[in-house]
Design a protein around this motif. Structure first.
Motif, mmCIF file in Angstrom:
data_model
loop_
_atom_site.group_PDB
_atom_site.id
_atom_site.type_symbol
_atom_site.label_atom_id
_atom_site.label_comp_id
_atom_site.label_asym_id
_atom_site.label_seq_id
_atom_site.Cartn_x
_atom_site.Cartn_y
_atom_site.Cartn_z
ATOM 1 N N GLY A 101 0.824 -1.081 -0.048
ATOM 2 C CA GLY A 101 -0.515 -0.180 -0.147
ATOM 3 C C GLY A 101 0.492 1.272 0.062
ATOM 4 N N GLY A 102 2.252 1.509 -0.853
ATOM 5 C CA GLY A 102 2.942 2.604 -0.686
ATOM 6 C C GLY A 102 2.538 2.860 -1.984
ATOM 7 N N TYR A 103 3.223 4.299 -2.348
ATOM 8 C CA TYR A 103 2.988 5.470 -3.350
ATOM 9 C C TYR A 103 4.450 5.147 -4.289
ATOM 10 C CZ TYR A 103 6.698 7.856 -0.809
ATOM 11 O OH TYR A 103 7.669 8.739 0.494
ATOM 12 N N VAL A 104 4.032 6.076 -5.024
ATOM 13 C CA VAL A 104 4.875 5.873 -6.481
ATOM 14 C C VAL A 104 4.939 7.406 -7.174
ATOM 15 C CG1 VAL A 104 3.643 4.847 -8.477
ATOM 16 C CG2 VAL A 104 6.381 5.164 -8.899
ATOM 17 N N HIS A 105 5.712 8.340 -7.131
ATOM 18 C CA HIS A 105 6.024 9.474 -7.696
ATOM 19 C C HIS A 105 6.386 8.943 -9.682
ATOM 20 C CE1 HIS A 105 7.740 10.958 -4.027
ATOM 21 N NE2 HIS A 105 6.712 11.558 -4.413
ATOM 22 N N LEU A 106 5.243 10.080 -10.669
ATOM 23 C CA LEU A 106 4.832 9.594 -11.753
ATOM 24 C C LEU A 106 4.753 10.845 -12.293
ATOM 25 C CD1 LEU A 106 2.843 6.975 -12.363
ATOM 26 C CD2 LEU A 106 5.060 6.571 -12.771
ATOM 27 N N ASP A 107 5.600 11.400 -12.920
ATOM 28 C CA ASP A 107 5.416 13.320 -13.838
ATOM 29 C C ASP A 107 5.568 13.773 -12.440
ATOM 30 O OD1 ASP A 107 5.195 12.175 -16.293
ATOM 31 O OD2 ASP A 107 2.897 12.577 -16.311
ATOM 32 N N ASN A 108 6.445 13.647 -11.868
ATOM 33 C CA ASN A 108 6.741 14.596 -10.032
ATOM 34 C C ASN A 108 5.533 14.843 -9.642
ATOM 35 O OD1 ASN A 108 9.277 15.289 -10.908
ATOM 36 N ND2 ASN A 108 8.315 16.705 -12.331
ATOM 37 N N GLU A 109 4.111 13.379 -9.015
ATOM 38 C CA GLU A 109 3.258 13.789 -8.278
ATOM 39 C C GLU A 109 3.278 12.603 -8.068
ATOM 40 O OE1 GLU A 109 -0.790 14.016 -10.756
ATOM 41 O OE2 GLU A 109 0.113 14.925 -12.246
ATOM 42 N N LYS A 110 2.676 12.337 -6.428
ATOM 43 C CA LYS A 110 2.972 11.043 -5.399
ATOM 44 C C LYS A 110 1.303 10.956 -6.035
ATOM 45 C CE LYS A 110 3.151 10.071 -1.014
ATOM 46 N NZ LYS A 110 2.730 10.729 1.065
ATOM 47 N N ILE A 111 1.437 9.463 -6.227
ATOM 48 C CA ILE A 111 0.241 8.372 -6.424
ATOM 49 C C ILE A 111 -0.191 7.120 -5.255
ATOM 50 C CG2 ILE A 111 -0.906 7.296 -8.120
ATOM 51 C CD1 ILE A 111 -0.617 9.932 -9.073
ATOM 52 N N ASP A 112 -0.339 7.557 -5.072
ATOM 53 C CA ASP A 112 -0.835 6.089 -4.034
ATOM 54 C C ASP A 112 -1.495 4.677 -4.396
ATOM 55 O OD1 ASP A 112 -0.254 7.207 -1.554
ATOM 56 O OD2 ASP A 112 -2.410 8.679 -1.244
ATOM 57 N N ILE A 113 -0.972 3.993 -4.466
ATOM 58 C CA ILE A 113 -0.820 2.778 -4.396
ATOM 59 C C ILE A 113 -2.176 1.687 -4.272
ATOM 60 C CG2 ILE A 113 0.360 0.342 -5.503
ATOM 61 C CD1 ILE A 113 2.683 1.807 -5.849
ATOM 62 N N ARG A 114 -3.325 1.704 -4.654
ATOM 63 C CA ARG A 114 -3.993 0.558 -3.252
ATOM 64 C C ARG A 114 -4.745 -0.107 -4.553
ATOM 65 N NH1 ARG A 114 -6.152 6.246 -2.869
ATOM 66 N NH2 ARG A 114 -5.585 7.003 -0.598
ATOM 67 N N ALA A 115 -4.130 -0.429 -5.894
ATOM 68 C CA ALA A 115 -4.398 -1.104 -7.141
ATOM 69 C C ALA A 115 -3.853 -2.768 -6.662
ATOM 70 C CB ALA A 115 -3.739 -0.935 -8.517
ATOM 71 N N GLY A 116 -4.037 -3.415 -6.782
ATOM 72 C CA GLY A 116 -3.497 -5.427 -6.993
ATOM 73 C C GLY A 116 -2.277 -4.835 -7.334
ATOM 74 N N VAL A 117 -1.262 -5.237 -7.023
ATOM 75 C CA VAL A 117 0.238 -5.771 -8.361
ATOM 76 C C VAL A 117 0.805 -6.928 -8.453
ATOM 77 C CG1 VAL A 117 2.981 -4.360 -8.185
ATOM 78 C CG2 VAL A 117 1.028 -2.628 -7.045
ATOM 79 N N TYR A 118 0.709 -7.711 -9.391
ATOM 80 C CA TYR A 118 1.656 -8.929 -8.981
ATOM 81 C C TYR A 118 2.637 -9.248 -10.553
ATOM 82 C CZ TYR A 118 -3.521 -10.024 -8.327
ATOM 83 O OH TYR A 118 -4.754 -10.065 -7.183
ATOM 84 N N THR A 119 3.232 -10.415 -10.381
ATOM 85 C CA THR A 119 4.280 -10.211 -11.044
ATOM 86 C C THR A 119 4.738 -11.347 -11.294
ATOM 87 O OG1 THR A 119 6.002 -8.616 -10.166
ATOM 88 C CG2 THR A 119 7.039 -10.080 -11.264
ATOM 89 N N ILE A 120 4.806 -11.811 -13.189
ATOM 90 C CA ILE A 120 4.911 -13.184 -13.387
ATOM 91 C C ILE A 120 5.946 -13.383 -14.005
ATOM 92 C CG2 ILE A 120 3.421 -15.368 -15.224
ATOM 93 C CD1 ILE A 120 1.169 -14.165 -15.011
ATOM 94 N N SER A 121 7.620 -13.700 -13.877
ATOM 95 C CA SER A 121 8.635 -13.693 -13.868
ATOM 96 C C SER A 121 9.112 -14.306 -15.225
ATOM 97 C CB SER A 121 9.917 -13.812 -13.246
ATOM 98 O OG SER A 121 9.397 -15.636 -12.790
ATOM 99 N N GLY A 122 7.738 -15.186 -15.488
ATOM 100 C CA GLY A 122 8.310 -16.730 -16.399
ATOM 101 C C GLY A 122 7.524 -15.558 -17.384
ATOM 102 N N TYR A 123 7.336 -14.683 -17.976
ATOM 103 C CA TYR A 123 7.512 -13.902 -19.040
ATOM 104 C C TYR A 123 8.355 -13.287 -19.408
ATOM 105 C CZ TYR A 123 2.140 -15.709 -19.934
ATOM 106 O OH TYR A 123 1.203 -16.406 -20.437
ATOM 107 N N SER A 124 9.603 -13.728 -18.442
ATOM 108 C CA SER A 124 10.525 -12.209 -18.765
ATOM 109 C C SER A 124 11.247 -12.714 -20.446
ATOM 110 C CB SER A 124 11.935 -12.598 -18.215
ATOM 111 O OG SER A 124 13.268 -11.760 -18.493
#
Length: 455
Positions: free
Chosen positions: A381-404
């Motif tokens: 539930g952290g945040y990220v800076h995009l275009d110098n804006e602080k955006i809260d992350i409430r979305a689900g975040v997933y990683t599928i490494s095999g598609y590298s």
């Protein structure tokens, strides 16, 4: 003695550029890529600069046309390089598109200047066939051969046969190697021999999930999205990853006939990715056997019914607003792959705060990029800076490494293990520090007599 200098991809996974030095006045370059993320030293202009003289460089060889392997070509030509640029036939078609896009984003929107550069590049490009030996123009005692690397369309590893003092030496540059059983492209085959090997190590410390598991994960994540009535955002590289995902999504939809999957929109919001997908379709002779069979059975893995392409910027902005307000289930594939620019940023700014959204990473996220921050801090539930804006992350975040599109540790080891005559020297590049160290240890087990160097 022939020397090898490294002008990138030694402190991380971007900026690939290696110089094969034959004598004081003669050398050739293998790749000339752009630095990205933390490796770009923060300043946008730095990632295009050359920190080495080009007066001795007689030719440039391109393993494939990802920007971290080709992004500094304009700088190379501006510095006076006017020799041949050797590429596979597929790369010859894709490279101008990649560099035109890079120039528009990072250098200039002056169409006259861009056209002049592309015209000059077209005069220097020399497409070659796979698996055939060629001499190097203006360089005695050196010939080369491209072999399929299975990473993206047109990718190659390059063998150089150097003849010095009546001795022949094979020096091999891996470029980026693909993973076996990846969609669309055949897996790379290990060479018979190499005296010296320069090998990538992006996933030198990791093993990918198998294809069946990762396809099931992809299906499960999107099924969850259908229930939530939200959007699945997939930041993807325009070449390779996007086409692999479309291929897998078409197969899931094909197997899910009669379900809600038949009504989900699959949106490619990247004009560049759309152009590359068209080239992938046109160059189906380079596909693997599975993909060719699907096509013969009347299926269209890269042009199915639910696939929608967004072209104009106004269409893009309308779609972002529509998805934000409607909550209609959709899969959006947009560049850039590390969220460092491109259309994916507008989607993330609009949809990251919405818990109905899912963000799915299917590729490597370099340190210092927004993608890495979302991947690291999003699940808590952290945040990220995009275009110098602080955006809260409430979305689900997933990683599928095999598609590298990269080989994993096992694949890299097998590439060396399956050589009939093992290298006397291996140089490990294009990886984070830990990945390189781990791979070095594993390679030492199978080639104890080999000198293994981390430049």
């Amino acid at each position: 003695m022939i020397n090898i200098k490294h002008h990138g991809a030694t402190t991380g996974v971007t900026g690939s550029c290696h110089e094969l030095v034959l004598d004081n006045n003669t050398s050739v370059l293998i790749d000339c890529g752009m630095f990205q993320g933390a490796e770009a030293s923060g300043a946008e202009s730095d990632n295009l600069k050359l920190d080495f003289p080009v007066t001795s460089v007689k030719a440039l060889f391109i393993t494939h046309c990802h920007i971290d392997h080709v992004g500094r070509i304009p700088s190379l030509m501006a510095a006076g390089f006017n020799g041949p640029v050797y590429v596979s036939k597929a790369t010859a078609r894709l490279l101008p598109l990649v560099l035109e896009d890079a120039l528009k984003i990072g250098v200039t929107r002056n169409t006259t200047l861009i056209r002049q550069f592309l015209n000059l590049l077209s005069q220097q490009i020399q497409p070659v066939e796979y698996k055939q030996w060629y001499p190097v123009e203006s360089v005695e005692g050196l010939r080369f051969r491209f072999k399929p690397a299975g990473h993206i369309l047109g990718s190659a590893y390059i063998e150089f046969e150097c003849s010095v003092d009546d001795k022949k030496e094979i020096i091999l540059f891996s470029g980026d190697l693909g993973a076996p059983y990846a969609p669309l492209l055949p897996a790379p085959q290990a060479p018979w021999r190499a005296d010296r090997l320069i090998i990538e190590s992006t996933y030198g410390d990791k093993l990918h999930e198998n294809r069946r598991n990762r396809r099931k994960q992809l299906e499960n994540i999107i099924t969850h999205c259908l229930k939530d009535a939200g959007t699945v955002l997939i930041p993807a590289f325009s070449i390779g990853r996007t086409q692999e995902l479309l291929y897998e999504l078409e197969d899931i939809i094909h197997r899910q006939k009669g379900s809600a999957w038949e009504n989900i929109d699959v949106i490619v919001d990247s004009p560049l990715a759309a152009k590359f997908t068209q080239h992938y379709r046109e160059l189906s002779t380079l596909w693997d056997a599975e993909a060719k069979t699907r096509k013969q059975h009347g299926r269209h893995p890269l042009a199915f019914e639910q696939l929608i392409t967004i072209d104009s910027h106004s269409q893009h902005l309308k779609l972002v607003n529509y998805l934000k307000s409607s909550g209609r289930p959709a899969i959006v594939i947009a560049a850039s792959g590390m969220c460092a620019g491109g259309r994916i940023v507008n989607y993330l700014k609009a949809l990251l705060p919405d818990p109905r959204t899912e963000v799915l990473f299917v590729g490597y996220q370099a340190k210092g990029t927004p993608g890495h921050d979302i991947q690291k801090y999003g699940p808590t539930g952290g945040y990220v800076h995009l275009d110098n804006e602080k955006i809260d992350i409430r979305a689900g975040v997933y990683t599928i490494s095999g598609y590298s599109a990269h080989a994993d540790q096992k694949d890299l080891i097998n590439f060396v293990k399956r050589m009939r005559f093992k290298p006397k020297e291996i140089r490990i590049v294009h990886g984070d520090k830990e990945a390189k160290q781990v791979l070095k240890g594993e390679l030492k087990k199978i080639t104890p007599e080999t000198e293994i160097i981390i430049p």
